[in-house]
Motif scaffolding. Structure first.
Motif, PDB file in Angstrom:
ATOM      1  N   MET A 176      41.276  20.677  -6.650  1.00 11.85           N
ATOM      2  CA  MET A 176      41.602  21.476  -5.463  1.00 11.85           C
ATOM      3  C   MET A 176      41.128  20.785  -4.187  1.00 11.85           C
ATOM      4  O   MET A 176      41.742  20.906  -3.130  1.00 11.85           O
ATOM      5  N   LYS A 177      40.018  20.047  -4.288  1.00 13.16           N
ATOM      6  CA  LYS A 177      39.496  19.344  -3.115  1.00 13.16           C
ATOM      7  C   LYS A 177      40.166  17.984  -2.920  1.00 13.16           C
ATOM      8  O   LYS A 177      40.142  17.426  -1.827  1.00 13.16           O
ATOM      9  N   LYS A 178      40.736  17.445  -4.002  1.00 13.75           N
ATOM     10  CA  LYS A 178      41.427  16.151  -3.952  1.00 13.75           C
ATOM     11  C   LYS A 178      42.869  16.355  -4.414  1.00 13.75           C
ATOM     12  O   LYS A 178      43.246  15.989  -5.532  1.00 13.75           O
ATOM     13  N   PRO A 179      43.694  16.944  -3.564  1.00 11.72           N
ATOM     14  CA  PRO A 179      45.028  17.382  -4.008  1.00 11.72           C
ATOM     15  C   PRO A 179      46.082  16.291  -4.075  1.00 11.72           C
ATOM     16  O   PRO A 179      47.250  16.600  -4.237  1.00 11.72           O
ATOM     17  N   LYS A 180      45.689  15.015  -3.962  1.00 12.41           N
ATOM     18  CA  LYS A 180      46.705  13.967  -3.875  1.00 12.41           C
ATOM     19  C   LYS A 180      47.264  13.549  -5.228  1.00 12.41           C
ATOM     20  O   LYS A 180      48.328  12.951  -5.302  1.00 12.41           O
ATOM     21  N   TRP A 181      46.538  13.827  -6.295  1.00 16.58           N
ATOM     22  CA  TRP A 181      47.084  13.493  -7.606  1.00 16.58           C
ATOM     23  C   TRP A 181      48.280  14.375  -7.904  1.00 16.58           C
ATOM     24  O   TRP A 181      48.222  15.579  -7.716  1.00 16.58           O
ATOM     25  N   GLN A 182      49.331  13.790  -8.395  1.00 11.88           N
ATOM     26  CA  GLN A 182      50.564  14.502  -8.695  1.00 11.88           C
ATOM     27  C   GLN A 182      50.708  14.728 -10.202  1.00 11.88           C
ATOM     28  O   GLN A 182      49.925  14.206 -10.998  1.00 11.88           O
ATOM     29  N   PRO A 183      51.674  15.526 -10.626  1.00 12.12           N
ATOM     30  CA  PRO A 183      51.735  15.973 -12.019  1.00 12.12           C
ATOM     31  C   PRO A 183      51.711  14.871 -13.076  1.00 12.12           C
ATOM     32  O   PRO A 183      50.962  14.966 -14.050  1.00 12.12           O
ATOM     33  N   THR A 184      52.526  13.830 -12.913  1.00 10.24           N
ATOM     34  CA  THR A 184      52.608  12.800 -13.953  1.00 10.24           C
ATOM     35  C   THR A 184      51.271  12.117 -14.220  1.00 10.24           C
ATOM     36  O   THR A 184      50.821  12.044 -15.369  1.00 10.24           O
ATOM     37  N   PRO A 185      50.586  11.590 -13.205  1.00 13.51           N
ATOM     38  CA  PRO A 185      49.281  10.968 -13.491  1.00 13.51           C
ATOM     39  C   PRO A 185      48.245  11.952 -14.008  1.00 13.51           C
ATOM     40  O   PRO A 185      47.408  11.582 -14.842  1.00 13.51           O
ATOM     41  N   LEU A 186      48.289  13.189 -13.537  1.00  9.56           N
ATOM     42  CA  LEU A 186      47.351  14.184 -14.062  1.00  9.56           C
ATOM     43  C   LEU A 186      47.540  14.353 -15.573  1.00  9.56           C
ATOM     44  O   LEU A 186      46.566  14.375 -16.333  1.00  9.56           O
ATOM     45  N   ILE A 187      48.785  14.460 -15.998  1.00  9.12           N
ATOM     46  CA  ILE A 187      49.067  14.660 -17.421  1.00  9.12           C
ATOM     47  C   ILE A 187      48.699  13.419 -18.231  1.00  9.12           C
ATOM     48  O   ILE A 187      48.110  13.517 -19.312  1.00  9.12           O
ATOM     49  N   LEU A 188      49.020  12.245 -17.717  1.00  9.26           N
ATOM     50  CA  LEU A 188      48.748  11.016 -18.463  1.00  9.26           C
ATOM     51  C   LEU A 188      47.252  10.768 -18.629  1.00  9.26           C
ATOM     52  O   LEU A 188      46.788  10.431 -19.725  1.00  9.26           O
ATOM     53  N   VAL A 189      46.490  10.926 -17.559  1.00  8.79           N
ATOM     54  CA  VAL A 189      45.035  10.734 -17.658  1.00  8.79           C
ATOM     55  C   VAL A 189      44.436  11.808 -18.563  1.00  8.79           C
ATOM     56  O   VAL A 189      43.576  11.519 -19.411  1.00  8.79           O
ATOM     57  N   GLY A 190      44.898  13.049 -18.406  1.00 11.40           N
ATOM     58  CA  GLY A 190      44.418  14.122 -19.274  1.00 11.40           C
ATOM     59  C   GLY A 190      44.742  13.861 -20.733  1.00 11.40           C
ATOM     60  O   GLY A 190      43.922  14.129 -21.621  1.00 11.40           O
ATOM     61  N   SER A 191      45.933  13.330 -21.005  1.00 17.21           N
ATOM     62  CA  SER A 191      46.336  13.018 -22.380  1.00 17.21           C
ATOM     63  C   SER A 191      45.411  11.985 -23.008  1.00 17.21           C
ATOM     64  O   SER A 191      44.995  12.111 -24.164  1.00 17.21           O
ATOM     65  N   LEU A 192      45.079  10.952 -22.235  1.00 14.08           N
ATOM     66  CA  LEU A 192      44.183   9.909 -22.730  1.00 14.08           C
ATOM     67  C   LEU A 192      42.831  10.499 -23.120  1.00 14.08           C
ATOM     68  O   LEU A 192      42.280  10.193 -24.190  1.00 14.08           O
ATOM     69  N   LEU A 193      42.296  11.371 -22.260  1.00 13.04           N
ATOM     70  CA  LEU A 193      40.999  11.980 -22.542  1.00 13.04           C
ATOM     71  C   LEU A 193      41.072  12.918 -23.746  1.00 13.04           C
ATOM     72  O   LEU A 193      40.132  12.981 -24.548  1.00 13.04           O
ATOM     73  N   LEU A 194      42.184  13.628 -23.888  1.00 12.37           N
ATOM     74  CA  LEU A 194      42.345  14.506 -25.044  1.00 12.37           C
ATOM     75  C   LEU A 194      42.396  13.705 -26.345  1.00 12.37           C
ATOM     76  O   LEU A 194      41.786  14.091 -27.353  1.00 12.37           O
ATOM     77  N   ILE A 195      43.101  12.579 -26.320  1.00 14.10           N
ATOM     78  CA  ILE A 195      43.191  11.738 -27.521  1.00 14.10           C
ATOM     79  C   ILE A 195      41.822  11.159 -27.873  1.00 14.10           C
ATOM     80  O   ILE A 195      41.420  11.118 -29.045  1.00 14.10           O
ATOM     81  N   ILE A 196      41.071  10.731 -26.851  1.00 15.44           N
ATOM     82  CA  ILE A 196      39.712  10.222 -27.093  1.00 15.44           C
ATOM     83  C   ILE A 196      38.825  11.319 -27.690  1.00 15.44           C
ATOM     84  O   ILE A 196      38.048  11.071 -28.626  1.00 15.44           O
ATOM     85  N   SER A 197      38.962  12.529 -27.169  1.00 19.48           N
ATOM     86  CA  SER A 197      38.145  13.632 -27.693  1.00 19.48           C
ATOM     87  C   SER A 197      38.500  13.921 -29.150  1.00 19.48           C
ATOM     88  O   SER A 197      37.616  14.206 -29.970  1.00 19.48           O
ATOM     89  N   MET A 198      39.794  13.854 -29.496  1.00 19.40           N
ATOM     90  CA  MET A 198      40.191  14.074 -30.881  1.00 19.40           C
ATOM     91  C   MET A 198      39.606  12.989 -31.790  1.00 19.40           C
ATOM     92  O   MET A 198      39.180  13.269 -32.921  1.00 19.40           O
ATOM     93  N   ALA A 199      39.583  11.741 -31.303  1.00 22.42           N
ATOM     94  CA  ALA A 199      38.995  10.649 -32.079  1.00 22.42           C
ATOM     95  C   ALA A 199      37.505  10.892 -32.319  1.00 22.42           C
ATOM     96  O   ALA A 199      36.987  10.644 -33.414  1.00 22.42           O
ATOM     97  N   LEU A 200      36.820  11.404 -31.287  1.00 20.36           N
ATOM     98  CA  LEU A 200      35.401  11.716 -31.451  1.00 20.36           C
ATOM     99  C   LEU A 200      35.195  12.842 -32.448  1.00 20.36           C
ATOM    100  O   LEU A 200      34.275  12.801 -33.275  1.00 20.36           O
ATOM    101  N   PHE A 201      36.043  13.857 -32.398  1.00 19.58           N
ATOM    102  CA  PHE A 201      35.935  14.942 -33.372  1.00 19.58           C
ATOM    103  C   PHE A 201      36.105  14.408 -34.799  1.00 19.58           C
ATOM    104  O   PHE A 201      35.443  14.866 -35.734  1.00 19.58           O
ATOM    105  N   LEU A 202      36.988  13.431 -34.947  1.00 20.17           N
ATOM    106  CA  LEU A 202      37.273  12.893 -36.275  1.00 20.17           C
ATOM    107  C   LEU A 202      36.177  11.962 -36.783  1.00 20.17           C
ATOM    108  O   LEU A 202      35.886  11.943 -37.985  1.00 20.17           O
ATOM    109  N   PHE A 203      35.559  11.186 -35.879  1.00 15.51           N
ATOM    110  CA  PHE A 203      34.673  10.115 -36.336  1.00 15.51           C
ATOM    111  C   PHE A 203      33.212  10.290 -35.921  1.00 15.51           C
ATOM    112  O   PHE A 203      32.359   9.517 -36.369  1.00 15.51           O
ATOM    113  N   ALA A 204      32.899  11.267 -35.072  1.00 13.73           N
ATOM    114  CA  ALA A 204      31.500  11.484 -34.700  1.00 13.73           C
ATOM    115  C   ALA A 204      30.719  11.996 -35.908  1.00 13.73           C
ATOM    116  O   ALA A 204      31.262  12.690 -36.778  1.00 13.73           O
TER     117      ALA A 204
END
Length: 400
Positions: free
Chosen positions: A269-297
């Motif tokens: 909300m304070k940094k409103p310049k990010w647009q939908p596509t990069p928000l989704i792509l960066v979020g997707s990367l973090l979600l995939i990393i979190s799933m990998a941690l759930f699997l292998f931690a």
């Protein structure tokens, strides 16, 4: 403008709390009533089906009749349906009603809750689209995402606090909250003319531009619901925990994810310049990393790190798919597309519990692997449809 944004935020927050406040007390209440886990699943699932079916209807009505009237109807309906649900629970606990009649009344009451709840977030999301321009759309949707995140965290917490008085007390609060929100809406939300004067133009879920963001929404919500449903089983099996230790861990982990989601959306909300596509792509990367941690931690630290990264990823993806869907349609279709977004959330609540538990019976790691695969497929699809420069335009002010 500030009061409108606050009203939108508070409305979505109350709707989410109203949805989540039931979840923690349903299992013990169902057992107190002498019913089975199957009955509980049926009651909750049919409520989610009603949400999925009605969200597009409410969104279209908000285009045709105005945002405020639909929000008001939503809160009034929530109040009536919660009163009916609470009364039915009370009647069951005091043995005034039992057997098949009790089950039918609980299903009907929960379905009514699911019928009216989507009127609020669908109209609120469309209202936010009305009061923001393209540059500020992602930030506006981040406010709605933060309201969802706070409801996700505080709903179970409120239920847990009032359950100390009695198991049915969270339902009393669930019935009271819509009236409080209704007063705020009536006092703070200005009258808003319908954006169309004729029959609303329909928005198809398969419409070009819209379908991609709905896919992103489906991937996001499937991830969230899957973690909620099978997380406790997984961590208990992986770490050989007792039921009490499991409850503490999953509660703290989900709270950590919720806080990370809220903070992420607050920064957006304070940094409103990010647009939908990069928000989704960066979020997707973090979600995939979190799933990998759930699997292998192999310990608590790794799992808590996964929860935190999951919250950040979901916190980026949620405003991303909501803003993307909003920007893909005309002003006259904002309610319709907001309804479709709400429908995707309802569909996820229906299929994710069945799919994740079925996969878990085959292999306890399968649900997380499948979620990672769905998110990866969505990200690849997004990259293939959008031009490559979209990946590097993290600070662009242009519409994707």
């Amino acid at each position: 403008m500030a009061r409108v944004r606050f009203s939108i935020f508070f409305s979505v927050f109350v709707a989410m709390v109203g949805l989540m406040i039931i979840a923690p007390v349903m299992p013990p209440l169902i057992r107190e009533l002498g019913l089975s886990e199957t009955h509980s699943g049926l009651i909750i699932s049919l409520g989610s089906v009603a949400m999925a079916a009605m969200a597009p209807v409410w969104g279209g009505l908000s285009d045709a009749k105005g945002r405020k009237p639909v929000i008001v109807i939503g809160f009034l309906g929530m109040f009536v349906s919660y009163v009916l649900f609470t009364f039915t629970m009370y009647a069951g606990l005091t043995r005034l009603i039992s057997g098949g009649l009790l089950v039918v009344l609980l299903i009907v009451a929960r379905a009514l809750v699911g019928l009216f709840i989507p009127a609020v977030p669908s109209s609120a999301q469309a209202y936010m689209a009305d009061v923001t321009d393209e540059k500020g759309r992602s930030a506006g949707m981040a406010l709605i995402g933060a309201a969802n995140g706070m409801g996700l965290v505080l709903g179970p917490a409120i239920a847990g606090a009032f359950a100390l008085i009695g198991l049915i007390w969270p339902l009393y609060i669930g019935a009271l909250l819509p009236i409080v929100a209704l007063v705020f809406v009536l006092l703070l939300v200005p009258a808003h003319k319908p954006v169309i004067q004729a029959k609303p133009p329909k928005v198809s879920p398969f419409q070009k531009g819209v379908r991609l963001y709905l896919f992103a929404g489906l991937a996001t919500m499937l991830s969230i619901v899957t973690l909620q449903v099978v997380g406790g089983f997984y961590f208990q099996d992986q770490l050989s925990l007792t039921t009490q230790e499991t409850a503490r861990m999953i509660s703290f982990g989900l709270m950590l994810s919720g806080v990370a989601m809220i903070v992420t959306q607050g920064l957006q909300m304070k940094k409103p310049k990010w647009q939908p596509t990069p928000l989704i792509l960066v979020g997707s990367l973090l979600l995939i990393i979190s799933m990998a941690l759930f699997l292998f931690a192999v310990g608590f630290v790794g799992f808590y790190a996964a929860f935190f990264l999951f919250g950040i990823g979901a916190g980026l993806m949620m405003p991303g798919f909501m803003a993307g869907a909003s920007l893909a349609v005309a002003r006259e279709q904002q309610g319709g597309v907001a309804g479709l977004v709400g429908s995707v959330q309802g569909i996820s609540a229906v299929i994710a519990p069945i799919l994740s538990t079925s996969l878990y019976r085959l292999d306890k790691q399968l649900p997380f692997a499948v979620v990672a695969g769905v998110v990866l497929l969505m990200a690849i699809t997004l990259l293939s449809v959008k031009n490559k420069p979209a990946r590097s335009q993290l600070f662009t002010n242009k519409k994707d």
